[in-house]
Motif scaffolding. Sequence first.
Motif, PDB file in Angstrom:
ATOM      1  N   ASP A 318       0.749  -1.075  -0.039  1.00 51.77           N
ATOM      2  CA  ASP A 318       0.015  -0.068   0.066  1.00 51.77           C
ATOM      3  C   ASP A 318       0.908   1.237  -0.112  1.00 51.77           C
ATOM      4  O   ASP A 318       0.603   2.462   0.270  1.00 51.77           O
ATOM      5  CB  ASP A 318      -0.850  -0.042   1.152  1.00 51.77           C
ATOM      6  N   LYS A 346      -1.740   7.228   0.073  1.00 55.09           N
ATOM      7  CA  LYS A 346      -2.152   5.747   0.348  1.00 55.09           C
ATOM      8  C   LYS A 346      -3.788   5.878  -0.263  1.00 55.09           C
ATOM      9  O   LYS A 346      -4.137   4.743  -0.856  1.00 55.09           O
ATOM     10  CB  LYS A 346      -2.467   5.576   1.728  1.00 55.09           C
ATOM     11  N   GLN A 350      -5.031   3.135  -2.920  1.00 50.33           N
ATOM     12  CA  GLN A 350      -6.182   2.263  -2.794  1.00 50.33           C
ATOM     13  C   GLN A 350      -7.283   2.252  -3.934  1.00 50.33           C
ATOM     14  O   GLN A 350      -7.775   1.383  -4.392  1.00 50.33           O
ATOM     15  CB  GLN A 350      -6.982   2.760  -1.536  1.00 50.33           C
TER      16      GLN A 350
END
Length: 392
Positions: A318, A346, A350
Amino acid sequence: MRWLVIVIILLFLLLLDYKWGDKVAKNAARKKIGVERQSDITLFTTGETLFDDYFAELERAKHHIHILFYIVRNDEMGQRFFSLLEQKVNEGVEVRLLVDWVGSFGLPSSLRQKGGQFAFANRPTLPFFFYKLNERNHRKITVIDGKIGYLGGFNVGKEYIGQDPKFGHWRDYHLKITGEGVADLQRQFAEDWKEATGQSFGDDERYFPSLQKGAVKHRFLPTNGAYLEEEFIELIKHAKREIVIGTPYFIPSKKMMNALLEAMKRGVQLTVIAPIQADHPFVKEASFPYFRQLLHAGAHIYQFYNGFYHAKVIVIDDDICDIGTANFDRRSLFINYEMNCYIYDKPFIQHVKQTIARDIDTSTLLTAEYFRKQSWLHRFKEAVATMLSPLL
């Protein structure tokens, strides 16, 4: 017998030209360490949505438009593109259009003259003509008024908006950037423009305006046929849990292949997405020896079937996401001029992972059984592809 001798001599001269040219180019290459920036970044995955946004931003340009594409087609899409650029020139906007000589070979001068200042990138010249014929500027960069930038895998042509029946839906990843990172795209375009034309267009505030920080931390990585291999290997070594690679051409170097296998040995899950159909001869078969080895080591390899998959993306855990112009192949690693963007945000990562998951939903899982059922013709094509892989 004489013709065979002539062919052997010609092949030897081409090989000598390529090897010597490659050595000279590598000695001249400079490693560029991009600075971390913060910009607002939007991800586009279809040509329809990208070019709706792209053309709207071109329409709003006030001072300058700087564009570099590998391919601009002479079709309905290309004519619409040039008509818009001609309109902006007539409005007094500075337009500079740079396209790769091989990628856009045959583009009519009648179209080129409409687009403001025009130049071909990487014209092959002597010495090392054969090497330079392969040394392509594969970057796709647009900068509008020094404030808006675009970077990614799309070119200009009807196939990129899903209008070529041979490919159908075209899946690609392209970024729109607003914020301080746009200045780095502008600098790279300025460097490529000067290399192609010998001209500089200035470094004042008209081209490099004051830019605000955005929400997404990122870093641009420009490469000219060198240093990309070691950058990708560092990404692979960084992985602790998973590596996801999306690419139209999977032809890694030996060092990169070893890095992937070492990562899997330490428990990292590798997932690769590639197209089920090919857009160039032999590129699909060239990936098969690597896929066999990776499958045996436990990788998940998916073949995208919902059209053509042209995305260039790497996700490490991630933590890091790479999107840009470089394919996961030797041409991008060792020959082409490329431009990638490392993203460290992040929430954005995602979003990319969710997009990749949807791509996997329209893909089929490759198995070892597929290779066991291959005909002798497929194996012959694979052998030829392996020999040609450095240039595919």
